[in-house]
Design a protein around this motif. Structure first.
Motif, short mmCIF file in Angstrom:
data_model
loop_
_atom_site.label_atom_id
_atom_site.label_comp_id
_atom_site.label_asym_id
_atom_site.label_seq_id
_atom_site.Cartn_x
_atom_site.Cartn_y
_atom_site.Cartn_z
N PHE A 1 0.82 -1.21 0.00
CA PHE A 1 0.00 0.00 0.00
C PHE A 1 0.86 1.26 0.00
O PHE A 1 0.42 2.30 -0.50
CB PHE A 1 -1.01 -0.03 1.14
N ALA A 2 2.09 1.16 0.50
CA ALA A 2 3.02 2.28 0.35
C ALA A 2 3.29 2.52 -1.14
O ALA A 2 3.30 3.66 -1.61
CB ALA A 2 4.30 2.02 1.10
N LEU A 3 3.49 1.43 -1.89
CA LEU A 3 3.71 1.58 -3.34
C LEU A 3 2.50 2.21 -4.01
O LEU A 3 2.63 3.12 -4.83
CB LEU A 3 4.00 0.22 -3.97
N PHE A 4 1.29 1.72 -3.63
CA PHE A 4 0.08 2.31 -4.22
C PHE A 4 -0.01 3.80 -3.90
O PHE A 4 -0.37 4.62 -4.75
CB PHE A 4 -1.16 1.59 -3.71
N ALA B 1 0.72 15.07 -11.21
CA ALA B 1 0.64 15.38 -12.64
C ALA B 1 -0.60 16.22 -12.92
O ALA B 1 -0.51 17.27 -13.59
CB ALA B 1 0.62 14.09 -13.44
N VAL B 2 -1.76 15.82 -12.38
CA VAL B 2 -2.99 16.57 -12.64
C VAL B 2 -2.91 17.95 -12.00
O VAL B 2 -3.28 18.96 -12.61
CB VAL B 2 -4.20 15.77 -12.14
N ALA B 3 -2.40 18.01 -10.75
CA ALA B 3 -2.35 19.30 -10.06
C ALA B 3 -1.45 20.27 -10.80
O ALA B 3 -1.77 21.46 -10.93
CB ALA B 3 -1.85 19.10 -8.63
N LEU B 4 -0.32 19.78 -11.32
CA LEU B 4 0.58 20.69 -12.03
C LEU B 4 -0.04 21.16 -13.34
O LEU B 4 0.15 22.32 -13.73
CB LEU B 4 1.92 20.01 -12.27
N ALA B 5 -0.81 20.28 -14.00
CA ALA B 5 -1.51 20.74 -15.21
C ALA B 5 -2.50 21.85 -14.86
O ALA B 5 -2.61 22.85 -15.56
CB ALA B 5 -2.23 19.57 -15.87
N ILE B 6 -3.20 21.68 -13.72
CA ILE B 6 -4.14 22.72 -13.30
C ILE B 6 -3.40 24.01 -12.99
O ILE B 6 -3.83 25.11 -13.37
CB ILE B 6 -4.95 22.23 -12.08
N ILE C 1 -5.93 1.71 -14.01
CA ILE C 1 -6.97 2.49 -14.71
C ILE C 1 -6.92 3.94 -14.28
O ILE C 1 -7.05 4.87 -15.08
CB ILE C 1 -8.35 1.86 -14.45
N LEU C 2 -6.69 4.15 -12.95
CA LEU C 2 -6.64 5.52 -12.45
C LEU C 2 -5.46 6.28 -13.07
O LEU C 2 -5.59 7.46 -13.41
CB LEU C 2 -6.50 5.50 -10.94
N LEU C 3 -4.33 5.57 -13.24
CA LEU C 3 -3.18 6.23 -13.88
C LEU C 3 -3.51 6.62 -15.30
O LEU C 3 -3.12 7.70 -15.76
CB LEU C 3 -1.97 5.30 -13.86
N LEU C 4 -4.23 5.72 -16.01
CA LEU C 4 -4.61 6.05 -17.39
C LEU C 4 -5.50 7.29 -17.40
O LEU C 4 -5.32 8.20 -18.23
CB LEU C 4 -5.34 4.85 -17.98
N MET C 5 -6.46 7.34 -16.44
CA MET C 5 -7.34 8.51 -16.36
C MET C 5 -6.54 9.77 -16.07
O MET C 5 -6.79 10.83 -16.66
CB MET C 5 -8.40 8.30 -15.28
N ALA C 6 -5.57 9.67 -15.15
CA ALA C 6 -4.77 10.85 -14.82
C ALA C 6 -3.96 11.30 -16.03
O ALA C 6 -3.83 12.50 -16.29
CB ALA C 6 -3.85 10.54 -13.65
N LEU C 7 -3.44 10.33 -16.79
CA LEU C 7 -2.67 10.65 -18.00
C LEU C 7 -3.54 11.42 -18.98
O LEU C 7 -3.17 12.50 -19.47
CB LEU C 7 -2.16 9.35 -18.62
#
Lengths: 101, 182
Positions: A62-65, A75-80, B163-169
């Motif tokens: 779960f640490a990896l997750f 990635a999303v936050a930086l795009a925003i 799947i979540l990574l694909l969505m984030a991409l």
């Protein structure tokens, strides 16, 4: 032998520092760094407890997750942030106060 | 004191000191680079907690991916940010930061009290794990076990994450595209 309490204390300190960074900074990138610090404190606790789960590896997996989730969030936050900068010419979250540009 | 304890003290000191520097510094570039140091020290702490695979993943993903992304955005958002940073007040202990500081300090006190009173090493499930010899030892290599568990016991979270990574991409690419007129 390092006891679990030591890991928990280090994690608590890191979490509070991250919270302080996220609350006080006036720059979206630094707020993001504060959030990452808090996430890392959580991951440290997962890893420390994961030592006591040799067969199933729950803590480490779960640490990896959590690391992967942090990467996706960033990635999303930086795009925003880039979009906000393009529209407002600032990345101070206090100055971004319009709901409709 | 054993070598592991000395290393633990050193690593946690480096991690906490660089995190405090991130909080105290007004210079964005410096705080990003001190965040690098925090992440490396945390990877060292993971190694000391016998999670070497997580430590390597931390270095590859955080240092190789996230920090490079942060530097990229910092450079793209350009000069105005840098100049705005210069005009900020230099002091760490501004009055406006006092509520945030109080929240963090009180939370820290609560957490410290909690950890001191629970004594995590004496929790029932941890005692049982020690009794069942379910504890990772320094001579074990866990990477193979992690791979097997990832493909059997944790297959569903693994697929959900992919799947979540694909969505984030897709989402990040959609957000950062050039807007055509609209």
């Amino acid at each position: 032998m390092i006891s679990l309490t030591h890991y928990l204390l280090v994690g608590a300190c890191l979490f509070c520092i991250g919270l302080y960074v996220a609350l006080t900074k006036r720059n979206a990138i630094q707020i993001l760094i504060g959030i990452e610090l808090m996430l890392n404190a959580g991951i440290l606790n997962l890893v420390a407890f994961g030592k006591f789960d040799k067969a199933a590896n729950g803590g480490q997996l779960f640490a990896l997750f959590a690391i992967v989730l942090a990467a996706a969030t960033t990635a999303v936050a930086l795009a925003i942030i880039l979009n906000v900068y393009r529209r407002y010419k600032t990345i101070d979250p206090n100055k971004v106060d319009k709901l409709k540009g | 004191m054993s070598a592991a304890q000395i290393l633990f003290g050193l690593m946690s000191f480096i991690a906490l000191a660089s995190a405090v520097y991130v909080a105290a510094s007004n210079n964005l570039v410096r705080s990003v680079f001190m965040f690098f140091v925090t992440l490396f020290a945390l990877a060292g702490l993971y190694v000391l907690a016998l999670a070497d695979f997580v430590a390597v993943t931390q270095i590859v993903i955080y240092v190789g991916g996230i920090l490079v992304l942060i530097l990229f955005v910092f450079m793209l958002s350009g000069r105005e940010t840098l100049e705005a940073m210069q005009h900020q007040p230099k002091r760490l202990w501004k009055l406006a930061n006092l509520p945030a500081f109080l929240i963090c300090a009180l939370l820290l006190i609560v957490l410290f009290n909690l950890f001191m009173n629970t004594n995590a090493d004496a929790l029932p499930w941890i005692k049982q794990a020690v009794h069942n010899n379910d504890v990772i030892k320094a001579e074990n290599t866990m990477t193979e076990n992690i791979g097997i568990n990832l493909m059997t016991r944790y297959l569903l979270p693994f697929e959900v994450i992919s799947i979540l990574l694909l969505m984030a991409l897709a989402g990040a690419a959609h957000l950062s595209r050039k807007e055509a007129g609209a």
